[in-house]
Design a protein around this motif. Structure first.
Motif, mmCIF file in Angstrom:
data_model
loop_
_atom_site.group_PDB
_atom_site.id
_atom_site.type_symbol
_atom_site.label_atom_id
_atom_site.label_comp_id
_atom_site.label_asym_id
_atom_site.label_seq_id
_atom_site.Cartn_x
_atom_site.Cartn_y
_atom_site.Cartn_z
ATOM 1 N N UNK A 46 0.847 -1.208 0.000
ATOM 2 C CA UNK A 46 0.000 0.000 0.000
ATOM 3 C C UNK A 46 0.879 1.253 0.000
ATOM 4 N N UNK A 47 1.934 1.260 0.848
ATOM 5 C CA UNK A 47 2.866 2.385 0.902
ATOM 6 C C UNK A 47 3.486 2.634 -0.473
ATOM 7 N N UNK A 48 3.977 1.571 -1.109
ATOM 8 C CA UNK A 48 4.629 1.709 -2.413
ATOM 9 C C UNK A 48 3.646 2.184 -3.482
ATOM 10 N N UNK A 49 2.416 1.693 -3.412
ATOM 11 C CA UNK A 49 1.393 2.130 -4.371
ATOM 12 C C UNK A 49 1.140 3.629 -4.238
ATOM 13 N N UNK A 50 0.965 4.110 -3.009
ATOM 14 C CA UNK A 50 0.760 5.537 -2.776
ATOM 15 C C UNK A 50 1.981 6.350 -3.207
ATOM 16 N N UNK A 51 3.167 5.818 -2.922
ATOM 17 C CA UNK A 51 4.416 6.510 -3.279
ATOM 18 C C UNK A 51 4.562 6.613 -4.804
ATOM 19 N N UNK A 52 4.226 5.537 -5.515
ATOM 20 C CA UNK A 52 4.307 5.575 -6.983
ATOM 21 C C UNK A 52 3.317 6.592 -7.553
ATOM 22 N N UNK A 53 2.104 6.602 -7.020
ATOM 23 C CA UNK A 53 1.103 7.561 -7.489
ATOM 24 C C UNK A 53 1.580 8.998 -7.284
ATOM 25 N N UNK A 54 2.183 9.250 -6.135
ATOM 26 C CA UNK A 54 2.604 10.614 -5.798
ATOM 27 C C UNK A 54 3.846 11.057 -6.565
ATOM 28 N N UNK A 55 4.709 10.111 -6.914
ATOM 29 C CA UNK A 55 5.968 10.467 -7.586
ATOM 30 C C UNK A 55 5.926 10.258 -9.094
ATOM 31 N N UNK A 56 4.923 9.525 -9.562
ATOM 32 C CA UNK A 56 4.854 9.229 -10.990
ATOM 33 C C UNK A 56 5.680 8.017 -11.393
ATOM 34 N N UNK A 57 6.259 7.327 -10.420
ATOM 35 C CA UNK A 57 7.035 6.120 -10.724
ATOM 36 C C UNK A 57 6.096 5.043 -11.269
ATOM 37 N N UNK A 58 6.592 4.253 -12.202
ATOM 38 C CA UNK A 58 5.777 3.219 -12.828
ATOM 39 C C UNK A 58 5.835 1.877 -12.107
ATOM 40 N N UNK A 59 6.939 1.623 -11.395
ATOM 41 C CA UNK A 59 7.088 0.336 -10.716
ATOM 42 C C UNK A 59 8.050 0.462 -9.543
ATOM 43 N N UNK A 60 8.064 -0.558 -8.709
ATOM 44 C CA UNK A 60 9.003 -0.620 -7.591
ATOM 45 C C UNK A 60 8.682 0.352 -6.472
ATOM 46 N N UNK A 61 9.644 0.503 -5.586
ATOM 47 C CA UNK A 61 9.521 1.360 -4.417
ATOM 48 C C UNK A 61 10.322 2.644 -4.648
ATOM 49 N N UNK A 62 9.654 3.793 -4.745
ATOM 50 C CA UNK A 62 10.378 5.046 -4.943
ATOM 51 C C UNK A 62 11.277 5.434 -3.766
ATOM 52 N N UNK A 63 11.070 4.794 -2.616
ATOM 53 C CA UNK A 63 11.830 5.111 -1.412
ATOM 54 C C UNK A 63 12.460 3.829 -0.850
ATOM 55 N N UNK A 64 13.535 3.354 -1.505
ATOM 56 C CA UNK A 64 14.122 2.078 -1.090
ATOM 57 C C UNK A 64 14.758 2.141 0.310
ATOM 58 N N UNK A 65 14.709 1.009 0.975
ATOM 59 C CA UNK A 65 15.296 0.860 2.298
ATOM 60 C C UNK A 65 16.820 0.896 2.191
#
Length: 142
Positions: free
Chosen positions: A114-133
């Protein structure tokens, strides 16, 4: 716990981190007898570019924040951001390590998705985690 005591506990944790003692931190809880119980602090660092800082905060608020408040043993958390390294730091306090580690892995994975989905929507990223650990650890009392 009084506001001053909470601030002192947080200041101690941050001072120990800044002094290079990331393996030791103390978080406290009020007990009915006036004493304190020691808690564990989950310590995470994520890559958060300056231009995506608000997207990270919003994704956290829309996923982890509401979920964590429902977890047994969750006390509180802090989101911090370092502009020099462009990293977000999360300090998540738990009443006990057992309560923290008892959370099923599939529950964590669902919230992370859910976090990654929201992050992709907000950043425009198409896949993966925009904020990697970048780092994952725990801070324990001495």
């Amino acid at each position: 716990m009084t506001v001053l005591a909470r601030l002192l506990a947080v200041a101690l944790c941050l001072a120990m981190l800044l002094a290079g003692h990331a393996d030791v931190a103390i978080a406290e809880l009020d007990r009915p007898d006036g004493g304190f119980e020691v808690a564990v602090v989950e310590h995470l660092r994520l890559k958060v570019p300056v231009e995506a800082r608000q997207a990270w905060i919003d994704a956290e608020k829309g996923s982890w924040e509401p979920w964590l408040t429902q977890q047994d043993g969750f006390l509180d958390r802090q989101l911090l951001w370092d502009p020099a390294t462009e990293e977000g730091t999360l300090l998540i306090r738990w009443a006990s390590r057992d309560q923290w580690k008892a959370i099923p892995e599939q529950d964590l994975e669902a919230v992370q998705e859910r976090f990654e989905q929201l992050a992709r929507q907000a950043t425009g990223a198409q896949q993966g985690n925009p904020f990697p650990l970048v780092f994952e650890g725990e801070l324990l009392p001495p």
